[in-house]
Motif scaffolding. Structure first.
Motif, mmCIF file in Angstrom:
data_model
loop_
_atom_site.group_PDB
_atom_site.id
_atom_site.type_symbol
_atom_site.label_atom_id
_atom_site.label_comp_id
_atom_site.label_asym_id
_atom_site.label_seq_id
_atom_site.Cartn_x
_atom_site.Cartn_y
_atom_site.Cartn_z
ATOM 1 N N PHE A 197 -12.710 1.692 6.130
ATOM 2 C CA PHE A 197 -12.542 3.129 5.917
ATOM 3 C C PHE A 197 -11.292 3.683 6.589
ATOM 4 N N THR A 198 -10.630 2.881 7.445
ATOM 5 C CA THR A 198 -9.349 3.309 8.006
ATOM 6 C C THR A 198 -8.186 2.528 7.392
ATOM 7 N N ALA A 199 -8.497 1.502 6.625
ATOM 8 C CA ALA A 199 -7.480 0.669 5.998
ATOM 9 C C ALA A 199 -7.005 1.289 4.685
ATOM 10 N N PRO A 200 -5.889 0.818 4.142
ATOM 11 C CA PRO A 200 -5.445 1.294 2.820
ATOM 12 C C PRO A 200 -6.509 1.013 1.758
ATOM 13 N N GLY A 201 -6.654 1.944 0.824
ATOM 14 C CA GLY A 201 -7.665 1.795 -0.227
ATOM 15 C C GLY A 201 -7.178 0.896 -1.351
ATOM 16 N N LEU A 202 -6.931 -0.355 -1.023
ATOM 17 C CA LEU A 202 -6.319 -1.273 -1.982
ATOM 18 C C LEU A 202 -7.194 -1.558 -3.187
ATOM 19 N N GLY A 203 -8.503 -1.433 -3.030
ATOM 20 C CA GLY A 203 -9.397 -1.770 -4.122
ATOM 21 C C GLY A 203 -9.683 -0.646 -5.085
ATOM 22 N N LYS A 204 -9.252 0.579 -4.752
ATOM 23 C CA LYS A 204 -9.633 1.729 -5.579
ATOM 24 C C LYS A 204 -8.483 2.684 -5.874
ATOM 25 N N LYS A 205 -7.269 2.337 -5.411
ATOM 26 C CA LYS A 205 -6.118 3.188 -5.655
ATOM 27 C C LYS A 205 -4.939 2.338 -6.135
ATOM 28 N N VAL A 230 2.402 -7.671 -4.838
ATOM 29 C CA VAL A 230 1.154 -7.503 -5.586
ATOM 30 C C VAL A 230 1.101 -6.046 -6.030
ATOM 31 N N ASP A 231 1.234 -5.825 -7.317
ATOM 32 C CA ASP A 231 1.276 -4.467 -7.860
ATOM 33 C C ASP A 231 -0.044 -4.172 -8.583
ATOM 34 N N THR A 232 -0.761 -3.143 -8.114
ATOM 35 C CA THR A 232 -2.041 -2.752 -8.706
ATOM 36 C C THR A 232 -1.907 -1.368 -9.325
ATOM 37 N N SER A 233 -2.211 -1.271 -10.617
ATOM 38 C CA SER A 233 -2.096 0.010 -11.325
ATOM 39 C C SER A 233 -3.408 0.335 -12.017
ATOM 40 N N LEU A 234 -4.103 1.365 -11.522
ATOM 41 C CA LEU A 234 -5.318 1.818 -12.188
ATOM 42 C C LEU A 234 -4.956 2.467 -13.510
ATOM 43 N N LYS A 235 -5.774 2.228 -14.519
ATOM 44 C CA LYS A 235 -5.455 2.717 -15.857
ATOM 45 C C LYS A 235 -5.773 4.193 -16.039
ATOM 46 N N LYS A 255 4.493 -18.406 8.063
ATOM 47 C CA LYS A 255 4.807 -17.267 8.919
ATOM 48 C C LYS A 255 4.961 -16.015 8.075
ATOM 49 N N ILE A 256 4.188 -14.978 8.408
ATOM 50 C CA ILE A 256 4.280 -13.693 7.709
ATOM 51 C C ILE A 256 5.110 -12.743 8.570
ATOM 52 N N GLN A 257 6.288 -12.351 8.046
ATOM 53 C CA GLN A 257 7.124 -11.421 8.813
ATOM 54 C C GLN A 257 6.556 -9.998 8.770
ATOM 55 N N LYS A 258 6.216 -9.551 7.566
ATOM 56 C CA LYS A 258 5.644 -8.200 7.447
ATOM 57 C C LYS A 258 4.910 -8.068 6.118
ATOM 58 N N VAL A 259 3.964 -7.136 6.108
ATOM 59 C CA VAL A 259 3.239 -6.760 4.896
ATOM 60 C C VAL A 259 3.370 -5.245 4.758
ATOM 61 N N ARG A 260 4.082 -4.816 3.743
ATOM 62 C CA ARG A 260 4.262 -3.381 3.508
ATOM 63 C C ARG A 260 3.316 -2.929 2.396
ATOM 64 N N VAL A 261 2.585 -1.867 2.651
ATOM 65 C CA VAL A 261 1.634 -1.318 1.685
ATOM 66 C C VAL A 261 2.046 0.109 1.358
ATOM 67 N N ALA A 262 2.108 0.423 0.089
ATOM 68 C CA ALA A 262 2.431 1.789 -0.340
ATOM 69 C C ALA A 262 1.487 2.202 -1.453
ATOM 70 N N LEU A 263 0.847 3.345 -1.290
ATOM 71 C CA LEU A 263 0.032 3.904 -2.362
ATOM 72 C C LEU A 263 0.947 4.611 -3.348
#
Length: 555
Positions: A404-412, A478-483, A546-554
């Motif tokens: 609930f504090t993480a990015p809403g990756l599964g629904k947005k 990873v690009d997620t687009s809700l219809k 090795k993971i340098q960074k993970v950028r998340v954008a809604l």
């Protein structure tokens, strides 16, 4: 938890042997999901083959025989919307029985852990002057498993499904043997919950009838309470626990704590009932409210209305049309009608009117308005509490970030960009949200890039690259687009590596509210239960690059 509690008691005894202690010990049982070691559930194999209707009658007879309910109490009927055991096809009965056997084992295992605590107090000579307040239950037995569930939050997300669909999905996990373990978030059928609430009418999430609110309470204090076998019938509520402790210890509740003025305490002390079974009742009023289901108690009378939500109905229609002003209220004299079997609303309209008015006063005083506010999120899951941010930067130090504090990756709609360096045939999780009961994960497996959207076990949507990633540095998107903007909308998911598309899939439905109530967002590993069964045996499947960074954008 029992071992941690005992360790705490040992430390307390070492550091402050002359000081009293207060421990609040609250295990997850018997809340869902129902997880327990197989040997505990096996004890109950065949114990429930008679089904929930006969079980309820058997329990009712034992309750009377043991004197735990009044001799004139009546057994209430099953709701018309709730399935009878005879309604269950033979092909599904083994599944339903297994769910109940797991619940029973879960309950006994928890009680055994309580026994460890009590045994320790006995062994160390502390039991005599230790008061144990033992409240058992989950608000009344929970019907949130609806028709039986392999993933608890199917109900809260109102995701349509069938038992046939669940059984088919269960085959991929190992069949019935997987129930109760780390690959499922199972809950038993609502009618088992109804049997568990004998002799009352309904279940958890229904505040109008005591099947949804009443729990057993045992208080033991060898030095201060002489035990007897007569149950106490005075009406008490959970808000009476603290006043009872204050009373016993002769403590005046503080009016200010850490600079904050305290609300008045509504509860009363239960101490008079310890020595006197027939002590006069001293709690005049108590209100109840849950998702628009509500009730009010006063001096033995109880007025209530069921409300809009039927917890055991999957994806219930009509909630948006509910009008609380049109709810039909019932009235019971609890001193003559223990199980709320005889509705007196038409015989005593003046008493009902009095109690309905009192409920509104109590609701205003206790900030209950708007009535049925909990229904809103069932209709508008997009309004669930979320992070205020629109973008984030994570790395491998990010683990166990609550959903609930993480990015809403599964629904947005969102874009996740991963900058990493890997060797040949790299493996491991890049990021994961949720758990076995539902979630999403992006990982590498022997050099291949894989994404899985796990929709509460019943559906899985997977994208996998056709070729392995070469050793070296890469940028993965990873690009997620809700219809559509509506909750639960299908989504297109596209994977690219260094600007080139390598895989895609379409999630036919996305999670409207949340994957889980307890899992998290992790980078470089999948802690807790694993989102994908494909790497379950390699958990936590830590990334070996090795993971340098993970950028998340809604979007």
């Amino acid at each position: 938890m029992a071992e941690k509690a005992i360790t705490w008691l040992k430390l307390h005894r070492s550091f402050s042997p002359d000081q009293p202690f207060l421990m609040y010990w609250a295990p997850g049982a018997a809340h869902g999901p129902h997880h327990v070691f197989p040997e505990w559930a096996k004890k109950y194999q065949g114990k429930f083959d008679q089904g929930w209707d006969k079980l309820r009658k058997e329990v009712f007879a034992r309750q009377k025989q043991l004197g735990w309910i009044p001799a004139d109490a009546k057994l209430t009927e099953r709701a018309e919307t709730m399935e009878a055991w005879d309604d269950i096809p033979d092909s599904q009965r083994e599944f339903q029985l297994r769910l109940m056997e797991l619940f029973a084992g879960f309950v006994e295992h928890t009680d055994a852990q309580v026994g460890k605590l009590v045994d320790y107090l006995e062994q160390t000579g502390q039991r005599e002057n230790t008061m144990i307040i033992y409240i058992w239950g989950d608000n009344g037995s929970s019907a949130e498993g609806q028709k039986g569930s392999i993933s608890e939050l199917l109900a809260q997300n109102q995701i349509p499904n069938t038992i046939e669909q669940q059984l088919e999905a269960l085959k991929g996990l190992g069949g019935l043997d997987a129930l109760g373990g780390p690959l499922t978030d199972n809950m038993y059928h609502a009618s088992w919950a109804w049997a568990g609430s004998t002799p009352f009418r309904y279940t958890k999430l229904v505040a109008s009838h005591f099947g949804g609110t009443r729990n057993p309470l045992v208080i033991s204090w060898p030095k201060g309470i002489k035990p007897d076998k007569r149950p106490r019938s005075q009406f008490y509520h959970v808000n009476d626990i603290a006043p009872t402790i204050y009373d016993l210890l002769d403590i005046t509740p503080p009016k200010v704590v850490n600079g904050f003025a305290q609300d008045p305490i509504d509860g009363v002390s239960m101490t008079a009932s310890f020595a006197d079974t027939d002590a006069p009742e001293n709690k005049p009023v108590q209100y109840f409210d849950n998702n628009g289901s509500r009730g009010i108690y006063k001096d033995g009378w109880y007025a209530c209305t069921f409300g809009p939500l039927i917890p055991w109905v999957n994806a219930q229609p009509g909630l948006a049309e509910w009008d609380s002003a049109k709810d039909v209220w019932e009235l019971y004299n609890l001193r003559e009608d223990f199980s709320q079997a005889n509705d007196l609303a038409t015989k005593h309209p003046e008493k009902l009117a009095e109690l309905k008015k009192l409920f509104l006063e109590q609701a205003r005083e206790n900030k209950v308005f708007p009535i049925g506010a909990g229904i809103w999120l069932r209709l508008h899951p997009e309004d669930v509490i979320t992070s205020p941010y629109r973008s984030w930067v994570f790395d491998e130090t990010t683990t166990r970030m609550p959903e609930f504090t993480a990015p809403g990756l599964g629904k947005k709609s969102n874009t996740v960009t991963i900058e990493l360096e890997c060797g040949k045939d790299a493996s491991g999780v890049l990021y994961a949200l949720g758990g076995a009961g539902g979630g999403l994960t992006c990982y590498m497996d022997d050099g291949y890039l894989v994404f899985e959207y796990n929709l509460m076990i019943v559906q899985r949507f997977i994208a996998k690259s056709k070729e392995k990633l070469t050793a070296g540095k890469h940028t993965i998107v990873v690009d997620t687009s809700l219809k559509s903007p509506r909750p639960g909308s299908p989504a297109d998911i596209v994977l690219t590596v260094d600007g080139k598309e390598v895989a895609r899939t379409t999630a036919k439905m996305t999670v409207p509210a949340a994957f889980t109530a307890s899992e998290s967002f992790d980078v470089g590993v999948d802690l807790g239960s694993t989102v994908s069964r494909e790497y379950y045996k390699r958990r936590p499947f830590r990334f070996n690059g090795k993971i340098q960074k993970v950028r998340v954008a809604l979007k």
